[in-house]
Design an enzyme around this catalytic site. Structure first.
Site, PDB file in Angstrom:
ATOM      1  N   THR A  46     -14.007  22.609  30.767  1.00 19.63           N
ATOM      2  CA  THR A  46     -15.012  22.916  31.780  1.00 19.63           C
ATOM      3  C   THR A  46     -15.660  24.244  31.427  1.00 19.63           C
ATOM      4  O   THR A  46     -15.069  25.069  30.726  1.00 19.63           O
ATOM      5  CB  THR A  46     -14.398  23.007  33.189  1.00 19.63           C
ATOM      6  OG1 THR A  46     -13.439  24.062  33.229  1.00 19.63           O
ATOM      7  CG2 THR A  46     -13.729  21.699  33.584  1.00 19.63           C
TER       8      THR A  46
ATOM      9  N   SER B 183     -14.042  24.386  26.468  1.00 24.64           N
ATOM     10  CA  SER B 183     -15.481  24.166  26.401  1.00 24.64           C
ATOM     11  C   SER B 183     -16.149  25.193  25.506  1.00 24.64           C
ATOM     12  O   SER B 183     -15.781  26.375  25.499  1.00 24.64           O
ATOM     13  CB  SER B 183     -16.085  24.249  27.807  1.00 24.64           C
ATOM     14  OG  SER B 183     -17.492  24.184  27.753  1.00 24.64           O
TER      15      SER B 183
ATOM     16  N   TYR C 207     -20.990  20.620  22.570  1.00 22.64           N
ATOM     17  CA  TYR C 207     -22.200  19.902  22.962  1.00 22.64           C
ATOM     18  C   TYR C 207     -23.111  19.829  21.741  1.00 22.64           C
ATOM     19  O   TYR C 207     -23.014  20.659  20.826  1.00 22.64           O
ATOM     20  CB  TYR C 207     -22.922  20.619  24.105  1.00 22.64           C
ATOM     21  CG  TYR C 207     -22.203  20.560  25.427  1.00 22.64           C
ATOM     22  CD1 TYR C 207     -22.170  19.376  26.158  1.00 22.64           C
ATOM     23  CD2 TYR C 207     -21.571  21.679  25.946  1.00 22.64           C
ATOM     24  CE1 TYR C 207     -21.522  19.311  27.382  1.00 22.64           C
ATOM     25  CE2 TYR C 207     -20.923  21.627  27.171  1.00 22.64           C
ATOM     26  CZ  TYR C 207     -20.897  20.442  27.884  1.00 22.64           C
ATOM     27  OH  TYR C 207     -20.249  20.375  29.088  1.00 22.64           O
TER      28      TYR C 207
ATOM     29  N   THR D  46     -18.857  16.068  23.796  1.00 20.89           N
ATOM     30  CA  THR D  46     -19.250  15.631  25.138  1.00 20.89           C
ATOM     31  C   THR D  46     -20.700  15.170  25.130  1.00 20.89           C
ATOM     32  O   THR D  46     -21.600  15.949  24.791  1.00 20.89           O
ATOM     33  CB  THR D  46     -19.077  16.772  26.159  1.00 20.89           C
ATOM     34  OG1 THR D  46     -17.696  17.116  26.240  1.00 20.89           O
ATOM     35  CG2 THR D  46     -19.556  16.340  27.540  1.00 20.89           C
TER      36      THR D  46
ATOM     37  N   ARG E 204     -29.454  18.437  43.380  1.00 25.34           N
ATOM     38  CA  ARG E 204     -28.452  18.082  44.369  1.00 25.34           C
ATOM     39  C   ARG E 204     -29.105  18.064  45.740  1.00 25.34           C
ATOM     40  O   ARG E 204     -29.797  19.013  46.105  1.00 25.34           O
ATOM     41  CB  ARG E 204     -27.289  19.086  44.342  1.00 25.34           C
ATOM     42  CG  ARG E 204     -26.493  19.021  43.047  1.00 25.34           C
ATOM     43  CD  ARG E 204     -25.615  20.236  42.848  1.00 25.34           C
ATOM     44  NE  ARG E 204     -24.770  20.068  41.665  1.00 25.34           N
ATOM     45  CZ  ARG E 204     -24.135  21.059  41.058  1.00 25.34           C
ATOM     46  NH1 ARG E 204     -24.238  22.287  41.507  1.00 25.34           N
ATOM     47  NH2 ARG E 204     -23.392  20.823  40.006  1.00 25.34           N
TER      48      ARG E 204
ATOM     49  N   LYS F 234     -16.334  12.044  24.431  1.00 19.90           N
ATOM     50  CA  LYS F 234     -16.243  12.043  25.884  1.00 19.90           C
ATOM     51  C   LYS F 234     -17.583  11.635  26.488  1.00 19.90           C
ATOM     52  O   LYS F 234     -18.620  12.211  26.171  1.00 19.90           O
ATOM     53  CB  LYS F 234     -15.848  13.434  26.384  1.00 19.90           C
ATOM     54  CG  LYS F 234     -15.621  13.548  27.881  1.00 19.90           C
ATOM     55  CD  LYS F 234     -15.159  14.948  28.226  1.00 19.90           C
ATOM     56  CE  LYS F 234     -14.881  15.099  29.707  1.00 19.90           C
ATOM     57  NZ  LYS F 234     -16.095  14.939  30.538  1.00 19.90           N
TER      58      LYS F 234
ATOM     59  N   SER G 163     -15.940   8.314  30.936  1.00 26.31           N
ATOM     60  CA  SER G 163     -16.300   9.482  31.738  1.00 26.31           C
ATOM     61  C   SER G 163     -17.730   9.383  32.234  1.00 26.31           C
ATOM     62  O   SER G 163     -18.590   8.779  31.584  1.00 26.31           O
ATOM     63  CB  SER G 163     -16.137  10.760  30.901  1.00 26.31           C
ATOM     64  OG  SER G 163     -16.602  11.893  31.586  1.00 26.31           O
TER      65      SER G 163
ATOM     66  N   HIS H 158     -18.914  12.494  33.559  1.00 25.66           N
ATOM     67  CA  HIS H 158     -19.018  13.948  33.735  1.00 25.66           C
ATOM     68  C   HIS H 158     -18.690  14.364  35.168  1.00 25.66           C
ATOM     69  O   HIS H 158     -19.326  15.252  35.734  1.00 25.66           O
ATOM     70  CB  HIS H 158     -20.410  14.442  33.347  1.00 25.66           C
ATOM     71  CG  HIS H 158     -20.399  15.831  32.765  1.00 25.66           C
ATOM     72  ND1 HIS H 158     -19.996  16.096  31.486  1.00 25.66           N
ATOM     73  CD2 HIS H 158     -20.719  17.036  33.297  1.00 25.66           C
ATOM     74  CE1 HIS H 158     -20.080  17.394  31.244  1.00 25.66           C
ATOM     75  NE2 HIS H 158     -20.504  17.996  32.343  1.00 25.66           N
TER      76      HIS H 158
ATOM     77  N   ILE I  84      -9.233  12.026  39.344  1.00 27.54           N
ATOM     78  CA  ILE I  84      -7.771  12.110  39.381  1.00 27.54           C
ATOM     79  C   ILE I  84      -7.350  13.197  40.367  1.00 27.54           C
ATOM     80  O   ILE I  84      -7.675  14.370  40.192  1.00 27.54           O
ATOM     81  CB  ILE I  84      -7.197  12.425  37.984  1.00 27.54           C
ATOM     82  CG1 ILE I  84      -7.559  11.326  36.980  1.00 27.54           C
ATOM     83  CG2 ILE I  84      -5.684  12.626  38.067  1.00 27.54           C
ATOM     84  CD1 ILE I  84      -6.917   9.995  37.264  1.00 27.54           C
ATOM     85  N   ARG I  85      -6.623  12.797  41.398  1.00 25.25           N
ATOM     86  CA  ARG I  85      -6.155  13.740  42.409  1.00 25.25           C
ATOM     87  C   ARG I  85      -4.660  13.605  42.688  1.00 25.25           C
ATOM     88  O   ARG I  85      -4.088  14.445  43.376  1.00 25.25           O
ATOM     89  CB  ARG I  85      -6.923  13.547  43.726  1.00 25.25           C
ATOM     90  CG  ARG I  85      -8.414  13.768  43.635  1.00 25.25           C
ATOM     91  CD  ARG I  85      -8.763  15.224  43.359  1.00 25.25           C
ATOM     92  NE  ARG I  85     -10.203  15.435  43.379  1.00 25.25           N
ATOM     93  CZ  ARG I  85     -11.005  15.338  42.325  1.00 25.25           C
ATOM     94  NH1 ARG I  85     -10.472  15.036  41.130  1.00 25.25           N
ATOM     95  NH2 ARG I  85     -12.298  15.548  42.411  1.00 25.25           N
TER      96      ARG I  85
ATOM     97  N   ARG J 227     -11.635  19.348  38.017  1.00 27.63           N
ATOM     98  CA  ARG J 227     -11.643  20.087  39.289  1.00 27.63           C
ATOM     99  C   ARG J 227     -10.231  20.407  39.771  1.00 27.63           C
ATOM    100  O   ARG J 227      -9.986  21.484  40.315  1.00 27.63           O
ATOM    101  CB  ARG J 227     -12.376  19.278  40.356  1.00 27.63           C
ATOM    102  CG  ARG J 227     -13.885  19.172  40.147  1.00 27.63           C
ATOM    103  CD  ARG J 227     -14.523  18.394  41.293  1.00 27.63           C
ATOM    104  NE  ARG J 227     -15.966  18.323  41.161  1.00 27.63           N
ATOM    105  CZ  ARG J 227     -16.624  17.344  40.537  1.00 27.63           C
ATOM    106  NH1 ARG J 227     -15.910  16.365  39.952  1.00 27.63           N
ATOM    107  NH2 ARG J 227     -17.927  17.338  40.469  1.00 27.63           N
TER     108      ARG J 227
END
Length: 420
Positions: A81, A108, A130, A156, A165, A254, A276, A278, A312-313, A333
């Site tokens: 990340t 990253s 990247y 990635t 957003r 990825k 993935s 992202h 995934i939590r 996260r």
């Protein structure tokens, strides 16, 4: 038990929200546009059910596996990340936590700590790139990663120019000058523990990305590197194959979400792919990765390692992904919340939560090892899977070419090449 310990990823998130300034926290949780993909990454796991056993359960369970050329103590890897300003130690703390729990970390190229420091903290470090700048620019980054001791590369590709957003994006400065400090002062004052972490180090949050240049050169800001990425034409499959040829070792691509592109990745010579989107920060409306996983695992799982990231939590989420064809998962996260909540100890706590969840789920399923998991261990609704870029004909051809079927997933006849 320490009062700082938490027993769920949800609690780590609550503590991170309480500790972090609002703009920093919102940068961690947001997805692109309406957030449909971000929400589906989470809710899709809830649609899957288990088929537990009640007797003959295994008294011990084996959680370790071999992935990307390394043995790991649990099938959970740290996903790369960007700038980790949630804690002064950033990626170094994460690397140490991963090493303490016997797993690997992806760093990253937009990270805030030099790769040399991260590899020193965890020898099982993969460098993420990247497609930014020229081939010569990328080659220099690979050379630095190789010299530092990186054990593999992560390319990635699941990040496009979609960044709007519906609820707005937090203000992230180019660099923390006096003007920006005044702007963020109210947030810092109202979150004194986060601010105190930086005061103790006698340095401000670092928004530079040192791994984009050679040691000793002027470090670009995150947005400086981001601008170069935006101006670089997206790579072709020939570019992917070229990059693969420049690295003799594990190479993870990825961002795969389609069956046809999974096959193209195999043709390009990658050793692993991660299903993935992202983390919901790419094209909104893309299905959850766990929905796309089964078809991709069916198509290429016998040729390359298939991993998954997104949503995934819980340890039970990891088990569901393994049952549907993943070799391991990557988390993002979840460990950032742990980092915000407690630094290295918080990340270790997150990995412990996942380990305990995997172990207890294996126990309930009557499985001795993560390698014993299969589709028969989960109940998949009829409309659950999302097969993108695939076809019945392609699956039949693949089955014939490999002379193998997976009866636990689909009833098949290799002689007639029919699928039901």
């Amino acid at each position: 038990m320490s009062t700082t310990w938490f027993e769920s990823i949800a609690e780590a998130q609550r503590r991170a929200k309480k500790r972090l300034p609002g703009s920093v926290y919102s940068a961690l949780i947001a997805g692109s546009e309406k957030g449909l993909t971000l929400a589906d990454n989470l809710s899709a796991f809830d649609e899957l059910r288990f088929a537990p056993r009640t007797a003959g359960l295994s008294g011990t369970r084996e959680l370790g596996t071999h992935v990307l050329g390394r043995d790991v103590a649990l099938p959970v890897l740290i996903s790369p990340t960007g700038v980790q300003a949630v804690h002064p130690d950033g990626e170094v703390a994460v690397a140490r936590a991963a090493a303490a729990r016997g797993t690997s970390i992806g760093l990253s190229s937009f990270g805030s700590k030099p790769i040399e420091e991260v590899v020193a903290a965890n020898p099982n470090t993969y460098f993420q790139v990247y497609w930014t700048g020229t081939r010569d620019d990328i080659q220099r980054r690979l050379d630095r990663a190789r010299a530092a001791g990186a054990v593999g590369i992560i390319l990635t590709l699941d990040w496009s120019f979609s960044h709007s957003r519906d609820w707005g994006s937090p203000h992230i400065p180019e660099k923390l000058n006096f003007r920006e400090l005044l702007r963020f002062a109210p947030e810092g004052i109202t979150h004194p523990r986060w601010l105190l972490d930086y005061v103790r180090t006698r340095r401000l949050p670092d928004l530079g990305v040192p791994n984009m240049v050679e040691p000793g050169e002027k470090v670009p800001t995150f947005f400086g590197a981001y601008g170069q990425w935006m101006q670089t034409p997206p790579p072709t499959w020939d570019d992917v194959a070229w990059l693969r040829s420049q690295w003799d070792g594990p190479f993870l691509l990825k961002g795969v979400i389609r069956v046809d592109e999974a096959r193209r990745a195999v043709d390009a010579g990658v050793s692993a792919i991660s299903v993935s989107n992202h983390g919901g920060n790419n094209l909104d409306g893309t299905p959850a990765t766990i929905r796309a996983l089964p078809a991709i695992a069916d198509a290429v799982g016998g040729q390359v390692e298939v991993l998954l990231d997104g949503g995934i939590r819980r340890g039970s989420d990891v088990v569901k992904a393994l049952a549907l064809g993943a070799r391991a998962v990557l988390i993002g996260r979840a460990y950032l919340w742990g980092l915000a909540a407690g630094g290295q100890t918080g990340v270790e706590n997150v990995l412990d939560v996942l380990r305990n969840g995997i172990d207890s789920t294996l126990l309930a399923l009557g499985k001795r090892s993560v390698h014993d998991l299969g589709p028969e261990d989960v109940v998949v609704p009829g409309s659950f899977e999302a097969e993108l870029g695939g076809s019945t004909a392609a699956r039949a051809e693949d089955a014939l070419s490999h002379l193998a079927c997976r009866p636990s997933r689909r009833r098949c006849s290799t002689a007639a090449a029919t699928w039901e």
